[in-house]
Design an enzyme around this catalytic site. Structure first.
Site, PDB file in Angstrom:
ATOM      1  N   GLU A  13       0.802  -1.219   0.000  1.00 25.96           N
ATOM      2  CA  GLU A  13       0.000   0.000   0.000  1.00 25.96           C
ATOM      3  C   GLU A  13       0.839   1.275   0.000  1.00 25.96           C
ATOM      4  O   GLU A  13       0.307   2.356  -0.269  1.00 25.96           O
ATOM      5  CB  GLU A  13      -0.936  -0.012   1.211  1.00 25.96           C
ATOM      6  N   ASP A 200     -12.292  -6.769  -2.061  1.00 25.95           N
ATOM      7  CA  ASP A 200     -13.144  -7.953  -1.941  1.00 25.95           C
ATOM      8  C   ASP A 200     -14.509  -7.518  -1.438  1.00 25.95           C
ATOM      9  O   ASP A 200     -14.718  -6.355  -1.091  1.00 25.95           O
ATOM     10  CB  ASP A 200     -12.509  -8.976  -0.988  1.00 25.95           C
TER      11      ASP A 200
END
Length: 232
Positions: A13, A200
């Site tokens: 990230e 997700d």
């Protein structure tokens, strides 16, 4: 002068941001490497905090005490709780709360930290608007919306748990660090915003979806962060 703390839970990230910044100093505290320097003409401190709420809270406090940051951006990925948020979309926090805090037996709301006087930690309005507007420019093909981040020390991959987070907290995405960063920023009076790319659906498919989509999701978040910081 602004100094922006940029926090990601995982190396994925923040690695793109670190690779593109000019680093003037690297400081290690609590097992975390704080990369201080400039990115897109902005003064920044970029750090991987590690996974979970304790790591995130420690990281925020170090940014406040040692680096005296003026703003905080938390970038990363999350599971969608909102049917309108699909994999690859981006959510900008309006606020954040701890979904695994429960002292309801003493009259507090589920998610409310005792004696805080609030349950939700509101993001900075200006940073929210800047993030939303910037995302539309740099990620024009991606849906972006403003909503609620709910955090707890668990990866959500069960449909029943997901439904509870929606009905009990009106959450739009679930992850494991944002509320602690929001909590710490609130106590230190530092403007913050959380940016979450959806990796997700936080249901029975999450275990399969997450490894497939996390890399692309993280890239979209990083592109947004890089573009918005020059206007803070």
């Amino acid at each position: 002068m602004s100094k922006i703390g940029i926090i990601g839970a995982m190396e994925l990230e923040v690695e793109q941001l670190k690779s593109e910044m000019t680093v003037s100093n690297i400081v290690t505290r609590a097992g975390m490497e704080f990369h201080e320097g400039t990115l897109n003409d902005a003064s920044v401190v970029v750090v991987r905090c590690g996974i979970g709420k304790v790591n995130a809270a420690l990281c925020l406090q170090i940014l406040a005490d040692l680096f005296e940051v003026t703003h905080v951006i938390n970038t990363g990925v999350a599971g969608s709780l909102n049917a309108k948020l699909d994999i690859g979309d981006i959510l900008i926090s309006k606020d954040a709360l701890h979904h695994d805090m429960n002292v309801t037996i003493f009259g507090y709301q589920a998610g409310e930290v005792p004696q805080m006087g609030c349950r939700e930690f509101p993001a900075d309005d200006r940073l929210v608007k800047l993030a939303e507007d910037t995302c539309k420019k740099v990620n024009p093909d991606i849906n972006v919306c403003v909503g609620r981040v709910v955090s707890g020390d668990q990866f959500i991959s069960d449909k029943a748990v997901k439904e509870g987070l929606i009905s009990g907290f009106q959450g739009d995405c679930a992850e494991m660090e944002g509320a602690s960063i929001a909590h710490g920023a609130y106590l230190n009076q530092i403007p913050f915003v959380i940016i979450r790319a959806i990796s997700d659906k936080a249901d029975d498919s999450a275990e399969m979806d997450y490894p497939t989509f996390e890399a692309d999701a993280a890239k979209h978040s990083a592109a947004l962060v890089k573009a918005m910081i020059k206007n803070i």
